[in-house]
Structure formats: structure tokens, C-alpha cells
Write a protein that holds these residues in place. Structure first.
Motif, PDB file in Angstrom:
ATOM      1  N   ALA A   1       0.797  -1.122  -0.180  1.00  0.00           N
ATOM      2  CA  ALA A   1       0.062   0.088  -0.149  1.00  0.00           C
ATOM      3  C   ALA A   1       0.875   1.206  -0.078  1.00  0.00           C
ATOM      4  CB  ALA A   1      -1.019   0.008   1.215  1.00  0.00           C
ATOM      5  N   ALA A   2       0.649   2.125  -1.184  1.00  0.00           N
ATOM      6  CA  ALA A   2       1.460   3.207  -1.228  1.00  0.00           C
ATOM      7  C   ALA A   2       0.716   4.358  -1.113  1.00  0.00           C
ATOM      8  CB  ALA A   2       2.372   3.193  -2.236  1.00  0.00           C
ATOM      9  N   LEU A   3       1.161   5.523  -0.276  1.00  0.00           N
ATOM     10  CA  LEU A   3       0.567   6.659  -0.369  1.00  0.00           C
ATOM     11  C   LEU A   3       1.525   7.706  -0.835  1.00  0.00           C
ATOM     12  CD1 LEU A   3      -1.828   9.065   0.024  1.00  0.00           C
ATOM     13  CD2 LEU A   3      -1.238   9.095   2.341  1.00  0.00           C
ATOM     14  N   THR A   4       1.309   8.432  -1.938  1.00  0.00           N
ATOM     15  CA  THR A   4       2.213   9.564  -2.409  1.00  0.00           C
ATOM     16  C   THR A   4       1.629  10.823  -2.470  1.00  0.00           C
ATOM     17  OG1 THR A   4       1.822   9.010  -4.770  1.00  0.00           O
ATOM     18  CG2 THR A   4       3.917   7.848  -3.773  1.00  0.00           C
ATOM     19  N   LEU A   5       1.985  11.691  -1.865  1.00  0.00           N
ATOM     20  CA  LEU A   5       1.375  13.037  -1.680  1.00  0.00           C
ATOM     21  C   LEU A   5       2.211  13.994  -2.250  1.00  0.00           C
ATOM     22  CD1 LEU A   5      -1.113  14.536   0.068  1.00  0.00           C
ATOM     23  CD2 LEU A   5       0.765  14.420   2.025  1.00  0.00           C
ATOM     24  N   LEU A   6       1.464  15.034  -2.866  1.00  0.00           N
ATOM     25  CA  LEU A   6       2.051  16.110  -3.691  1.00  0.00           C
ATOM     26  C   LEU A   6       1.413  17.210  -2.917  1.00  0.00           C
ATOM     27  CD1 LEU A   6       3.970  16.112  -6.219  1.00  0.00           C
ATOM     28  CD2 LEU A   6       1.940  16.679  -7.714  1.00  0.00           C
ATOM     29  N   ILE A   7       2.456  18.075  -2.344  1.00  0.00           N
ATOM     30  CA  ILE A   7       2.283  19.387  -1.711  1.00  0.00           C
ATOM     31  C   ILE A   7       2.975  20.472  -1.814  1.00  0.00           C
ATOM     32  CG2 ILE A   7       1.325  17.980   0.463  1.00  0.00           C
ATOM     33  CD1 ILE A   7       4.010  19.063   1.970  1.00  0.00           C
TER      34      ILE A   7
ATOM     35  N   ASP B   1       3.255  -3.032   8.874  1.00  0.00           N
ATOM     36  CA  ASP B   1       4.104  -1.867   8.470  1.00  0.00           C
ATOM     37  C   ASP B   1       4.870  -2.470   7.462  1.00  0.00           C
ATOM     38  OD1 ASP B   1       3.195  -0.753  10.778  1.00  0.00           O
ATOM     39  OD2 ASP B   1       4.771  -1.418  12.083  1.00  0.00           O
ATOM     40  N   GLU B   2       5.527  -3.498   7.117  1.00  0.00           N
ATOM     41  CA  GLU B   2       6.387  -3.634   6.361  1.00  0.00           C
ATOM     42  C   GLU B   2       5.682  -3.756   4.611  1.00  0.00           C
ATOM     43  OE1 GLU B   2       5.808  -5.836   8.635  1.00  0.00           O
ATOM     44  OE2 GLU B   2       5.473  -7.902   7.980  1.00  0.00           O
ATOM     45  N   GLU B   3       4.330  -3.535   4.530  1.00  0.00           N
ATOM     46  CA  GLU B   3       3.843  -3.434   3.281  1.00  0.00           C
ATOM     47  C   GLU B   3       3.156  -2.142   2.942  1.00  0.00           C
ATOM     48  OE1 GLU B   3       0.879  -6.510   3.293  1.00  0.00           O
ATOM     49  OE2 GLU B   3       2.567  -8.316   3.481  1.00  0.00           O
ATOM     50  N   ILE B   4       3.572  -1.124   3.808  1.00  0.00           N
ATOM     51  CA  ILE B   4       3.180   0.195   3.588  1.00  0.00           C
ATOM     52  C   ILE B   4       4.328   1.179   3.272  1.00  0.00           C
ATOM     53  CG2 ILE B   4       2.024   2.346   4.972  1.00  0.00           C
ATOM     54  CD1 ILE B   4       0.458   0.497   6.472  1.00  0.00           C
ATOM     55  N   VAL B   5       4.266   2.080   2.456  1.00  0.00           N
ATOM     56  CA  VAL B   5       5.250   3.162   2.203  1.00  0.00           C
ATOM     57  C   VAL B   5       4.329   4.414   1.885  1.00  0.00           C
ATOM     58  CG1 VAL B   5       5.367   2.287  -0.420  1.00  0.00           C
ATOM     59  CG2 VAL B   5       7.179   3.668   0.838  1.00  0.00           C
ATOM     60  N   LEU B   6       4.959   5.538   2.370  1.00  0.00           N
ATOM     61  CA  LEU B   6       4.626   6.913   2.327  1.00  0.00           C
ATOM     62  C   LEU B   6       5.743   7.763   1.752  1.00  0.00           C
ATOM     63  CD1 LEU B   6       2.700   7.544   5.643  1.00  0.00           C
ATOM     64  CD2 LEU B   6       1.696   6.294   3.628  1.00  0.00           C
ATOM     65  N   GLY B   7       5.367   8.791   0.908  1.00  0.00           N
ATOM     66  CA  GLY B   7       6.201   9.450   0.511  1.00  0.00           C
ATOM     67  C   GLY B   7       5.594  10.929   0.187  1.00  0.00           C
ATOM     68  N   ILE B   8       6.135  12.077   0.656  1.00  0.00           N
ATOM     69  CA  ILE B   8       5.633  13.526   0.559  1.00  0.00           C
ATOM     70  C   ILE B   8       6.614  13.896  -0.674  1.00  0.00           C
ATOM     71  CG2 ILE B   8       5.294  15.623   1.329  1.00  0.00           C
ATOM     72  CD1 ILE B   8       4.727  14.337   4.092  1.00  0.00           C
ATOM     73  N   GLN B   9       6.068  14.419  -1.549  1.00  0.00           N
ATOM     74  CA  GLN B   9       6.797  15.217  -2.853  1.00  0.00           C
ATOM     75  C   GLN B   9       6.564  16.720  -2.626  1.00  0.00           C
ATOM     76  OE1 GLN B   9       5.342  11.966  -5.665  1.00  0.00           O
ATOM     77  NE2 GLN B   9       7.691  12.101  -6.169  1.00  0.00           N
ATOM     78  N   GLU B  10       7.207  17.623  -2.874  1.00  0.00           N
ATOM     79  CA  GLU B  10       7.102  18.673  -2.672  1.00  0.00           C
ATOM     80  C   GLU B  10       7.221  19.292  -4.024  1.00  0.00           C
ATOM     81  OE1 GLU B  10       7.956  20.710   1.497  1.00  0.00           O
ATOM     82  OE2 GLU B  10       9.581  19.981   0.407  1.00  0.00           O
ATOM     83  N   VAL B  11       6.416  20.461  -4.404  1.00  0.00           N
ATOM     84  CA  VAL B  11       6.772  21.249  -5.689  1.00  0.00           C
ATOM     85  C   VAL B  11       6.586  22.897  -5.220  1.00  0.00           C
ATOM     86  CG1 VAL B  11       5.927  19.397  -7.106  1.00  0.00           C
ATOM     87  CG2 VAL B  11       4.272  21.126  -6.455  1.00  0.00           C
ATOM     88  N   PRO B  12       7.470  23.776  -5.751  1.00  0.00           N
ATOM     89  CA  PRO B  12       7.355  24.932  -5.381  1.00  0.00           C
ATOM     90  C   PRO B  12       5.911  25.718  -6.033  1.00  0.00           C
ATOM     91  CG  PRO B  12       9.312  24.404  -6.700  1.00  0.00           C
ATOM     92  CD  PRO B  12       8.460  23.282  -6.599  1.00  0.00           C
TER      93      PRO B  12
END
Lengths: 124, 124, 124
Positions: C62-68, C96-107
Motif C-alpha cells: 500500500a503506497a500513499l504519495t502526496l504532492l504538496i 508495517d512492512e507493506e506500507i510506504v509513504l512519500g511526500i513530494q514537494e513542488v514549488p
């Protein structure tokens, strides 16, 4: 992290091909990046014929986007790209003009593994 | 690179609409960014009804995320967003509140085209 | 923006589970980030069994990628990750071992909401 997202046209990678590519990608990150195996995540996204376009023509475009921690050197990333390119091309058989790779970096404060904020890169 | 990922609800873009949007996006990048046509990659991701949410309500949310090289000016990117917005809205017919665009930049050392690490932006 | 992309194996989240997670994510961003509700976009991507791999094994990753927007403090993002992790884990039931989260930032010059270039973060 690394989160490997592999986008291909449906049918390009069958189940054994996906398993083999996943094995090689996982081994690559463990060996090259020195991360624990349980940090390596891979998702295959497949799209129907007609949904990929390269050079203005319908194509079985193959994309690998990789989310890693910041802190690696340029040379490290260049070599990583070369090796990922080889893995993706061997698996998909796509010609050069239908492959695109991008490495996206996020600061360690922006990524979570195993419920923990991931540590910074120790060395590159 | 640029890698254009267009995410829409299934049915919003039929095949001719995808082809037309792909043509316009490709032409836009060639003309505006000055990149070779064979660097322009487009993938359409479609999700079933119920999988898009905007403003807390189920919506045919349309997203375009674009992966480009770093090195362009803010004004360059602002104008790029304005023009991409127009293309996406013309194709999808989505109202403003159901469209989201983001440009993600990667250093040239983190992207590969035609098996080569892509060169830095010459000028913006 | 924020654009929340939630990637799960098909069947992990049924329609009520998606609706509940979307409600909680939307409320979280409105309350925690202070953005207008109509800036919050969510897309669920689902992949068939066999297309997710964690730790070298087929997994319902399960992945959540977030663009902020850029401009938030490290502490702000760390707390954001902790809370997103809880939401994703509660919804998916993934270990826990099947979850990955990343926050990606853009100006802010690289993101558009409601046809406007989004303003910079006022404070974090």
C-alpha cells in the motif's frame, strides 16, 4: 523507500517476467543502495493498448519512476540509472525511444518505512 | 522526459480524445520546451467511477503530473501550467475544481532518455 | 494540491472503505494544512494481485504519495507522515512492512489549483 513504480502496457510483462524483474530490482537496491530488503517496494501499473504515447505515436511506453531519499551523489544516481535502464530494457524488450526513467528524491523527513521516519543517507 | 501522466476517470477521454490530447501535448513540449519529439512520453491512467475524490466528494478528478528537468525559470513554469491547464480542461471538460496539475523536477543526472543521462537545460 | 495518490491491491479497499479514507484524508488536510476543502484531491489506483512486491515477495503493498507545496517545516512533515500512516494502516489493515509513504514537494510556481498558480505557504 525505494518505491519503484513500473508502468507498462498490459501484456508486455507476464507474471514470470514481473517476478523476475521484481527479484532483480529488489536485489539491486539491497546491493547498490545498501537498504534492508523490506524497504524495497515495487508496484506494476499496466495500461491498455492506446494509453501510451512516445514521440507522438501510440507506443508501449515503459516508465520507471523511483522514489528515494535525498543525499546520494550525482555519480551514484547516474550509475543507478544506467543499471535500472538495463533491467527495464531486458524485461520489456522496449527500444530506447520507448523507455523513460526518473529518480525522484524526497528528504528523509518526508518518507516513512516500517512506521518510522527513515534515517538520512549515511554515505553515498 | 518530459513524462506526462494523465489520470482521469474511465470514460472521460475516449480514444480520439486521448489521441488529440496526446498530439497537442507532444506538440506543446516540442515547441515550448524545445525538446526532441522522441523525448516526449505520455501515459493515460484511468480509474473506475468512485476512485476519484475532489473537495470531499466523489468526482471525475483529472490530474496531470509532469516530470521535467530542473533548470527552468518560475515564469517558464507558470506559463507552462497555464497552457497545460487549458489543454487538460479542453480535453476533459472538467470544471476548475476537479483539475489538479503538478510539475515535478528532477536534476538531469536523475533522468535518462534514449539510454543517455539527459543533458542539463541549456536555457529557460 | 494536495494530490493524494493511494495505490492498493484490488479488493483491499471496498467502496465504503475508500469513501471513509477519502473523508478522513480530506478532513486531515483541511485541518492540518489549513487548505480549502476544494484543493484536496484523491485518486485511488488499484492493481491486480501479483503486481505489488515488498521485501522481494508478492505483497498487497500500500503506497500513499502526496504532492504538496514546498515551504513546510521538517517537523510539520514528520507529524503529517505519522498521521497519514495511521490513516492508511487503519484503512488497509496492512502490516508495517507493506506500507510506504512519500511526500513530494513542488514549488508553488509549479502547481495549479482552480486555474490559479497556488500561493506560497503562509506559514508552516
Amino acid at each position: 523507500m525505494p518505491l519503484n513504480t513500473i508502468t507498462t502496457q498490459a501484456g508486455v510483462l507476464d507474471s514470470p517476467a514481473k517476478a523476475e524483474l521484481a527479484d532483480k530490482l529488489t536485489a539491486f537496491h539491497v546491493e547498490y543502495a545498501g537498504v534492508p530488503q523490506n524497504w524495497v517496494h515495487i508496484v506494476f501499473h499496466e495500461y491498455p493498448i492506446g494509453n501510451g504515447v512516445s514521440a507522438g505515436r501510440p507506443s508501449p511506453t515503459a516508465a520507471l519512476t523511483l522514489l528515494i531519499r535525498t543525499g546520494r551523489s550525482s555519480e551514484y544516481r547516474r550509475e543507478m540509472l544506467r543499471r535500472l535502464w538495463s533491467l527495464v530494457q531486458a524485461a520489456t524488450g522496449a527500444p530506447d525511444e520507448e523507455i523513460v526513467l526518473g529518480i525522484q528524491e524526497v528528504p528523509s523527513s518526508q518518507a516513512t518505512e516500517m512506521r518510522q521516519i527513515i534515517p538520512e543517507v549515511a554515505s553515498s
